[in-house]
Design a protein around this motif. Structure first.
Motif, PDB file in Angstrom:
ATOM      1  N   ARG A 154      38.061  43.866  35.017  1.00 55.25           N
ATOM      2  CA  ARG A 154      37.248  42.875  34.335  1.00 55.25           C
ATOM      3  C   ARG A 154      37.763  42.635  32.911  1.00 55.25           C
ATOM      4  O   ARG A 154      37.796  41.730  32.453  1.00 55.25           O
ATOM      5  CB  ARG A 154      35.746  43.302  34.242  1.00 55.25           C
ATOM      6  CG  ARG A 154      35.233  42.757  35.395  1.00 55.25           C
ATOM      7  CD  ARG A 154      35.193  41.137  36.081  1.00 55.25           C
ATOM      8  NE  ARG A 154      34.364  40.603  35.031  1.00 55.25           N
ATOM      9  CZ  ARG A 154      33.090  40.405  35.242  1.00 55.25           C
ATOM     10  NH1 ARG A 154      32.589  40.734  36.161  1.00 55.25           N
ATOM     11  NH2 ARG A 154      32.532  39.656  34.239  1.00 55.25           N
TER      12      ARG A 154
ATOM     13  N   PRO B   3      36.426  48.738  38.231  1.00 54.27           N
ATOM     14  CA  PRO B   3      35.691  47.761  37.890  1.00 54.27           C
ATOM     15  C   PRO B   3      35.510  47.346  36.601  1.00 54.27           C
ATOM     16  O   PRO B   3      35.341  46.047  36.081  1.00 54.27           O
ATOM     17  CB  PRO B   3      34.121  48.118  38.358  1.00 54.27           C
ATOM     18  CG  PRO B   3      34.450  49.070  39.368  1.00 54.27           C
ATOM     19  CD  PRO B   3      35.876  49.895  38.988  1.00 54.27           C
TER      20      PRO B   3
ATOM     21  N   ALA C  10      31.429  49.561  43.429  1.00 60.19           N
ATOM     22  CA  ALA C  10      32.370  48.665  42.861  1.00 60.19           C
ATOM     23  C   ALA C  10      32.323  47.171  43.470  1.00 60.19           C
ATOM     24  O   ALA C  10      32.379  47.124  44.758  1.00 60.19           O
ATOM     25  CB  ALA C  10      33.643  49.504  43.224  1.00 60.19           C
ATOM     26  N   PRO C  11      32.495  46.325  42.629  1.00 57.50           N
ATOM     27  CA  PRO C  11      32.670  44.796  43.215  1.00 57.50           C
ATOM     28  C   PRO C  11      34.059  44.685  43.548  1.00 57.50           C
ATOM     29  O   PRO C  11      34.960  45.296  43.500  1.00 57.50           O
ATOM     30  CB  PRO C  11      32.388  44.172  41.914  1.00 57.50           C
ATOM     31  CG  PRO C  11      32.765  44.914  40.899  1.00 57.50           C
ATOM     32  CD  PRO C  11      32.529  46.480  41.331  1.00 57.50           C
ATOM     33  N   GLN C  12      34.177  43.479  44.323  1.00 58.39           N
ATOM     34  CA  GLN C  12      35.760  43.052  44.327  1.00 58.39           C
ATOM     35  C   GLN C  12      36.475  42.687  43.170  1.00 58.39           C
ATOM     36  O   GLN C  12      36.417  42.636  42.279  1.00 58.39           O
ATOM     37  CB  GLN C  12      35.587  41.788  45.580  1.00 58.39           C
ATOM     38  CG  GLN C  12      35.069  41.762  46.675  1.00 58.39           C
ATOM     39  CD  GLN C  12      35.343  40.711  47.491  1.00 58.39           C
ATOM     40  OE1 GLN C  12      35.316  39.577  46.958  1.00 58.39           O
ATOM     41  NE2 GLN C  12      35.194  40.653  48.891  1.00 58.39           N
TER      42      GLN C  12
ATOM     43  N   ARG D 205      29.418  49.705  34.301  1.00 60.35           N
ATOM     44  CA  ARG D 205      29.912  49.418  35.650  1.00 60.35           C
ATOM     45  C   ARG D 205      28.658  48.468  36.400  1.00 60.35           C
ATOM     46  O   ARG D 205      29.120  48.047  37.349  1.00 60.35           O
ATOM     47  CB  ARG D 205      30.042  50.589  36.374  1.00 60.35           C
ATOM     48  CG  ARG D 205      28.957  51.466  36.731  1.00 60.35           C
ATOM     49  CD  ARG D 205      29.283  52.745  37.730  1.00 60.35           C
ATOM     50  NE  ARG D 205      30.487  53.579  37.018  1.00 60.35           N
ATOM     51  CZ  ARG D 205      31.750  53.788  37.375  1.00 60.35           C
ATOM     52  NH1 ARG D 205      32.100  52.819  38.292  1.00 60.35           N
ATOM     53  NH2 ARG D 205      32.379  54.589  36.725  1.00 60.35           N
TER      54      ARG D 205
ATOM     55  N   ASP E 101      27.812  43.351  36.596  1.00 58.81           N
ATOM     56  CA  ASP E 101      27.481  42.259  37.418  1.00 58.81           C
ATOM     57  C   ASP E 101      26.313  42.099  37.841  1.00 58.81           C
ATOM     58  O   ASP E 101      25.919  41.064  38.458  1.00 58.81           O
ATOM     59  CB  ASP E 101      28.525  42.303  38.837  1.00 58.81           C
ATOM     60  CG  ASP E 101      29.957  41.929  38.619  1.00 58.81           C
ATOM     61  OD1 ASP E 101      30.202  41.253  37.636  1.00 58.81           O
ATOM     62  OD2 ASP E 101      30.786  42.379  39.159  1.00 58.81           O
ATOM     63  N   MET E 102      25.358  43.302  37.400  1.00 58.32           N
ATOM     64  CA  MET E 102      23.846  43.022  38.044  1.00 58.32           C
ATOM     65  C   MET E 102      22.828  42.935  36.544  1.00 58.32           C
ATOM     66  O   MET E 102      21.809  42.749  36.876  1.00 58.32           O
ATOM     67  CB  MET E 102      23.699  44.294  38.748  1.00 58.32           C
ATOM     68  CG  MET E 102      23.942  45.672  38.182  1.00 58.32           C
ATOM     69  SD  MET E 102      23.626  46.841  39.373  1.00 58.32           S
ATOM     70  CE  MET E 102      25.432  46.889  40.252  1.00 58.32           C
TER      71      MET E 102
END
Length: 313
Positions: free
Chosen positions: A102, A98, A40-42, A287, A290-291
């Motif tokens: 978003r 996540p 999980a990102p921030q 999920r 972001d990558m």
């Protein structure tokens, strides 16, 4: 071929979590929650949350979490009910934060995540009943939050959550209840057995196999059928009268063709439905937004659809 970033995501996932691990459902849930927390990102800086409890007519509590973009003044507003994936067995408000956070950050819409009952402790149609009851309350503006956006309601979900969203839309149609302006289905599981050809060609795909699909299906629906057709969208008698729909399939997923068949049936019935197949991606990839460039593109497709189908009142 897997997108390189998704190949890395699959490898990272495999080091923490696998559906094939021989664990009981509670143990598998605990492992799944650790896995989702590890990736999980921030939380986006401009998103606030508010938790609430919805009391069902049967007397059990359904957890809800509202995600709101605090910097969304002047943007199109509306509310989206989000039903998480996890094969009806796994998942929670936290595991899919996540994605839901978003969605709020990138659409400006209020996102309400629904913590429905899980199988096998609560077999079919428990999850469907919970999601239907919450949706009916949302249409009456009766959810337990201080305020929600006044635009009309949309439904969204991933995997089993997409089954729930589609099923609720079918039930509302059958009951003659309007008010849902859009339906977003991401790598949906729309039947008890996936559609061909992906059922066979992607039977051993990374992240989700055909055996996994059948295992989750048996834990929720059991091996004794039937259940009401509104709970199994690809067994419905008709596909007219549904809200505008975006159905997203991913290349390496035995469920890929569920999205295609659902869109084909809606379109044949005169409905407004669009299919988007994401190359190089796997089930559960949202999920990784972001990558992974591909997962980010998937996310943007969903956000664009939800923004486009807001109806203000």
């Amino acid at each position: 071929m897997l997108e390189p970033e998704i190949a890395a995501f699959v490898e990272r996932t495999a080091a923490i979590y696998s559906h094939t691990t021989p664990l009981s459902p509670p143990e598998q849930r605990e492992l799944y929650e650790r896995y989702t927390a590890a990736l999980a990102p921030q939380m986006p800086a401009n998103v606030s949350t508010q938790d609430a409890v919805f009391e069902s007519r049967a007397g059990h509590a359904i957890g809800l979490r509202l995600y709101r973009n605090t910097a969304a003044a002047g943007l199109a507003r509306g509310t989206v009910l989000y039903f998480h994936g996890g094969g009806f067995v796994l998942g929670s408000l936290q595991s899919h934060q996540p994605v839901t956070a978003r969605l709020a950050a990138d659409t400006g819409l209020d996102i309400v995540a629904v913590d429905y009952r899980l199988a096998p402790e609560h077999p079919a149609p428990a999850a469907h009943d919970d999601c239907l009851e919450v949706t009916m309350a949302a249409l009456r503006h009766a959810l337990p939050f201080d305020s929600l956006s006044t635009g009309t309601l949309q439904l969204a979900g991933d995997s089993a959550g997409a089954t729930l969203a589609a099923g609720v839309a079918l039930r509302l149609r059958d009951e003659g209840i309007a008010g849902v302006s859009g339906l977003a289905l991401v790598y949906p599981m729309l039947g008890t057995d996936p559609q061909k050809p992906a059922r066979d060609t992607e039977a051993h795909a990374p992240m989700l196999t055909l055996a996994n699909v059948h295992g989750f299906s048996d834990l929720y629906w059991g091996k004794e059928r039937p259940y009401p057709t509104w709970t199994i969208p690809l067994e419905a008698d008709r596909y007219d009268g549904l809200p505008p729909t975006l159905a997203i399939g991913v290349e390496h997923d035995p469920l890929r063709d569920d999205a295609r068949v659902f869109v084909e049936r809606m379109t044949a019935a005169g409905g407004d439905a669009r299919l988007w197949i994401a190359a190089g991606l796997v089930h559960g990839c949202w999920r990784a937004l972001d990558m992974s460039p591909g997962a980010l593109a998937l996310h943007r497709e969903v956000c664009g659809f939800l923004r486009a189908h807001v109806t203000q009142t």
